[in-house]
Design an enzyme around this catalytic site. Structure first.
Site, short mmCIF file in Angstrom:
data_model
loop_
_atom_site.label_atom_id
_atom_site.label_comp_id
_atom_site.label_asym_id
_atom_site.label_seq_id
_atom_site.Cartn_x
_atom_site.Cartn_y
_atom_site.Cartn_z
CE LYS A 1 -14.21 5.57 11.94
NZ LYS A 1 -13.04 4.38 12.35
CG MET B 1 -0.27 -0.21 2.54
SD MET B 1 -1.42 -0.28 3.86
CE MET B 1 -2.28 1.29 3.84
CG LEU C 1 13.09 -11.87 31.98
CD1 LEU C 1 11.64 -11.94 32.12
CD2 LEU C 1 13.71 -12.25 30.66
CG ASP D 1 -11.13 7.49 12.68
OD1 ASP D 1 -11.77 7.75 11.87
OD2 ASP D 1 -11.13 6.15 12.89
CE LYS E 1 19.24 -10.28 56.93
NZ LYS E 1 18.78 -9.52 56.01
CD GLU F 1 -0.71 1.09 7.90
OE1 GLU F 1 -1.38 1.64 7.35
OE2 GLU F 1 0.37 0.63 7.33
#
Length: 611
Positions: free
Chosen positions: A461, A162, A422, A456, A338, A447
């Site tokens: 919407k 695209m 981790l 948008d 400990k 995008e």
């Protein structure tokens, strides 16, 4: 051992136990597919993803594509091409494709569940494999003659791109200057330079690549309305047989050096700049480029959101595995002793908080993309939700910015929790999470950035839709809140969800008020811009909390019915995730509401020199 860790159990739970997608299988459009076959497909693609597809994940990062400026070609690492061939050999690039293009029809929810595994194991592999899906979009928008070309492209497995972005036209697509000049034979010569084009060249994976290019015909008006969509193949071809002919004048002239997702060749594409005209054909023989391209853009946005979610899921599962094995320190109740025995880090409160945060978001985001996909087939939407095709399309449109915007931002943020689990080891390339983070940052950028998604979401919407889709989803949440599923065992979670819904509705009202005030005071529109991303993220949290609670209600029923073993643990985890999210994440929406209700324009009025 594979870096990629799949979660087929959670997918099956969503598809069949929560959303009931199996209602449409085995009949009509999906008559060749039953629930058992769907489960087998998910298991099989997970196995492929964990094996051959994931194998080249690290190689592609450490040995990115090499660009040859003399030949305008890209060379991909051999291991990655081997992964791609494993994908093609299984026909997985054609999942969900229309039957007349060589695919197997299936509900979009199942299709995206299958794709999740490719995106989690080696996301660039799916991006290179988008040709058949693009062929279908070309077929749906093309003339009768062009439908033949699209069929050839699908049958022969051509690649596709695209082509929108230009050096001076990124988010502002309407600023594009690539020109299209009509020729006497009805074809067009395309002239210009495009940037950030994914897979514009792909070594020897494909015999041809079809570029779908936005360009401005001579004499056309400014902005997006003046743009048209053109089919520009890398090679000319026989329009009856598909046999490859001479080179077309579309060439890669650079490959970007990126933070992550390196094996995906992100290219500069020059058209008509090397002494050979870039010949294109007007798609559908109509000048309706941006609307046609939005079919592609919406597919891409769903893909990006699913990619982000898949990456968070495998990041969490890697962190969980590490935490279960890593022994460090004593239990907190014995931290002053400990001589106390050392324990795995899953015993430590903050590690558990982090792991449950990752789990809740990974599984909540998966539920969001699958819920969204149930509105992408009229048949599924009718069977599962009882809504007609028009409302289904509106709800899908509403949810796409959530999948893409909320999904990408949240996955990237929570992957830092995966790495943190981790400790110092997470910072090493010995483990995959640092690459996950680098590979996933792009998801909130391409995008449509998150700010673009948020605007948008609000302007198109919600406002342009007059709130119809939003009202439907809010109604579904309200119905769940009032329901007594779970025999009162989700009472607290429902109360917290009710408050969160009210908070989101309050945010929507405030933003609408700022929009209305802009009719008298233009600067009021800035407040919408200042609040829209926070609103988008808040709606995402609301949907996550709701869908996790729905899952918990189903899990309670399954436990009451006597679930044992691994299923018992799975369902208990569902209840825990929903409760954790409701108690730890949903209350934060109240403060977001207060912020949005009290927005001012101080930051907009500040002199630029003060930043």
């Amino acid at each position: 051992m594979s870096h990629y860790k799949s979660n087929v159990r959670d997918q099956v739970f969503n598809l069949f136990e929560v959303f009931g997608v199996d209602k449409v299988l085995g009949a009509d459009k999906f008559s060749d597919l039953d629930a058992d076959t769907a489960r087998e497909m998910l298991t099989e693609i997970a196995r492929l993803a964990e094996g051959p597809i994931a194998e080249s994940f690290v190689e592609g990062d450490r040995n990115p594509p090499v660009f040859d400026p003399e030949t305008h070609t890209v060379t991909l690492p051999e291991g990655f091409k081997k992964s791609m061939r494993a994908l093609f050999d299984g026909g997985w690039d054609k999942v969900g494709l229309a039957e007349h293009l060589g695919g197997i029809p299936m509900p979009r929810a199942l299709q995206w569940a299958l794709i999740e595994h490719i995106l989690g194991a080696n996301p660039a592999a799916y991006m290179y494999a988008m040709g058949p899906g693009m062929s279908e979009i070309f077929y749906n928008n093309g003339t009768d003659e062009q439908k033949k070309w699209a069929t050839i492209a699908a049958e022969r497995g051509w690649g596709a791109t695209m082509v929108l972005t230009e050096p001076d036209a990124g988010s502002d697509v309407g600023a594009g200057r690539t020109k299209a000049v009509q020729q006497p034979d009805g074809t067009w010569h395309i002239e210009g330079v495009k940037r950030f084009i994914t897979s514009a060249d792909s070594d020897d994976l494909f015999e041809n690549i079809m570029h779908l290019v936005l360009a401005r015909p001579e004499g056309a008006g400014p902005g997006t309305k003046g743009l048209s969509l053109f089919f520009v193949p890398k090679f000319h071809f026989d329009h009856e047989t598909g046999e490859i002919g001479e080179r077309n004048g579309v060439f890669v002239t650079n490959v970007e050096h990126k933070m992550g997702l390196k094996v995906s060749a992100t290219c500069e594409l020059s058209l008509g700049q090397h002494g050979i005209p870039a010949v294109g054909w007007l798609v559908g023989e109509v000048h309706n480029g941006i609307a046609q391209m939005f079919d592609v853009i919406e597919q891409a946005r769903m893909m990006v959101g699913t990619k982000a979610i898949a990456t968070l899921s495998t990041g969490y599962l890697n962190a969980l595995e590490y935490a279960k094995e890593r022994v460090q320190g004593a239990d907190m109740t014995q931290m002053t002793d400990k001589t106390a025995p050392r324990v795995t880090i899953t015993h430590h409160p903050d590690v558990r908080r982090s792991l449950m945060t990752q789990k809740a978001y990974a599984e909540g985001l998966r539920a969001i993309y699958l819920y969204t996909a149930t509105f992408q087939d009229a048949e599924v939407a009718q069977a599962v939700h009882g809504v007609d095709g028009d409302l289904a399309a509106r709800v899908n449109d509403l949810l796409l910015p959530i999948v893409k915007g909320f999904g990408s931002e949240t996955a990237y943020a929570k992957l830092t929790e995966s790495l943190q689990t981790l400790g110092g080891s997470g910072f090493l390339q010995d483990y995959p999470i640092e690459q996950y983070i680098r590979d996933s940052k792009i998801d909130s950028l391409y995008e449509g950035t998150t700010a673009i998604q948020a605007q948008d979401f609000f302007f198109r919407k919600i406002i342009r839709d007059k709130g119809q889709a939003l009202a439907y989803v809010a109604g579904e949440i309200e119905q769940f809140i009032k329901n007594e599923n779970g025999n009162g065992r989700l009472k607290t979670e429902r109360e917290l969800l009710a408050t969160a819904l009210a908070d989101v509705q309050g945010m929507a009202a405030s933003l609408t008020g700022y929009l209305m005030a802009a009719q008298e005071d233009a600067a009021s529109i800035y407040k919408v811009g200042l609040g829209s991303v926070r609103f988008l993220m808040a709606v995402g949290d609301l949907l996550s909390g709701w869908l996790l609670a729905r899952q918990a209600a189903v899990a309670i029923e399954k436990l009451d019915a006597g679930a044992t073993g691994a299923d018992k643990s799975f369902y208990e985890g569902k209840i825990a995730a929903a409760s954790f999210f409701a108690k730890n994440m949903l209350p934060l929406l109240t403060s977001t509401r207060q912020i949005i209700e009290n927005l001012d324009n101080d930051v907009m009025e500040l002199d630029e020199a003060a930043f």
